[in-house]
Design an enzyme around this catalytic site. Sequence first.
Site, PDB file in Angstrom:
ATOM      1  CG  HIS A  47      -1.855  -1.293   0.808  1.00 43.88           C
ATOM      2  ND1 HIS A  47      -3.545  -1.313   0.636  1.00 43.88           N
ATOM      3  CD2 HIS A  47      -1.737  -2.411   1.214  1.00 43.88           C
ATOM      4  CE1 HIS A  47      -3.666  -2.131   1.294  1.00 43.88           C
ATOM      5  NE2 HIS A  47      -2.767  -3.088   1.493  1.00 43.88           N
ATOM      6  CE1 TYR A  54      -0.030  -4.651   7.227  1.00 35.07           C
ATOM      7  CE2 TYR A  54      -1.394  -3.238   8.732  1.00 35.07           C
ATOM      8  CZ  TYR A  54      -1.180  -4.228   7.375  1.00 35.07           C
ATOM      9  OH  TYR A  54      -2.233  -4.547   7.487  1.00 35.07           O
TER      10      TYR A  54
END
Length: 352
Positions: free
Chosen positions: A61, A329
């Site tokens: 992303h 993440y």
Amino acid sequence: MSRADICVPCRLAAIAAVIGCTAAAFAWTAGWLTPKRVDAPHIVNTFESNYGIHAGYRRNHAKGLCVEGEFESNGNGARVSRAAVFAPGETPVIGRFAIPGSNPSTPDASIPVRSMALLFQLKDGEQWRTGMNSAPVFVVRTPNQFYQQLVASKPDPQTGKPDPAKLDAFFGANPETLPFRQWIKAHPPSSSFANTAFWGINAFLATDADGNAHAVRWEMVPQTPYEAESADQKLNPDFLADDLGSRLAQGPLRWHLVLTVAALGDPTNDATQQWPASREQIDAGTLVLRQATPQRSGACRDVNYDPTVLPDGLKPSDDPLLAARSAAYAVSFNRRTHEEAALAHAHGEAQQ
Ligand code: HEM
């Protein structure tokens, strides 16, 4: 009792929740929960070896922009969760719209999925962070499958594209991917972030004021009616950011936050399966987004939208993707923020 006194138990609960999630994420990072030791650095390394290192950007992303606004709770969500964000009132929000993929210059029309990530800044320092995609189900059920899919998607050096035979072999061996692939086929990509619905996909456990647990999922339902991406838009590689900028210049954009409550027996550990449409839905309030800024300078730049950062009243479920997301993440966040610091340092030295 002072305000500070009232907050001690909720602070302790929040800290305990964060420590619990961090412990699960750490266990996963260390490979303890996975027999084949596919850990978070492995996954992030595979993003990098597939698509290159784009210094300072998210490993997935990567192309996106920051947004800001607030969530106006109507109080209905309190039926399932005692989280302060569901009491009537406003909570400031730092958000990010993006498209999946590791390349921050990829043309918008090359990706059918859009994403919305939100950080709700609750009073007393608690936070609720969530990352949502524009499909109600995820492509895979386990972190190991996520890794296998990345390996199968590695671009062929000759064509610059994944080898269709390898991808077909992966999908054939993993039939859980079918609901996602069917959904994407049946839903042409949207023309705007503003007219897209975003799903949290993973299940979470909400705790109400009486201590009862309820399995929930959430969705952001846009007030702007859906339209498909047009042929003209496909000519502009950055049409999503351009479109958002012109819409926000006309006024704020809104989504309804809808909680879906599971019935007994609905799976909470399988993000490839939707719950039946008959499940109770609670419209908990309205997300209002007022302004967008480039991600290089915006408030979302240094936010890690780790979905296990939750306020008292929300907890992760047994979905195995959650701990894996948290760990991956964190690795991506550490790498990109180190790179950002090095870039800023080099820029400073060049100016001296
Ligand atoms: C094992 C499964 C998954 C892995 C390994 C993974 C990996 C990643 C990584 C490495 C990032 C970059 C994070 C950063 O640097 O801040 C990311 C971003 C993101 N992922 Fe995932 N992901 C997984 C599953 C999911 C699922 C199930 C969803 C949707 C519910 C999702 C939605 C997002 C979103 C919205 C972002 C962008 C957040 C932002 O805007 O900063 N991911 N993912």
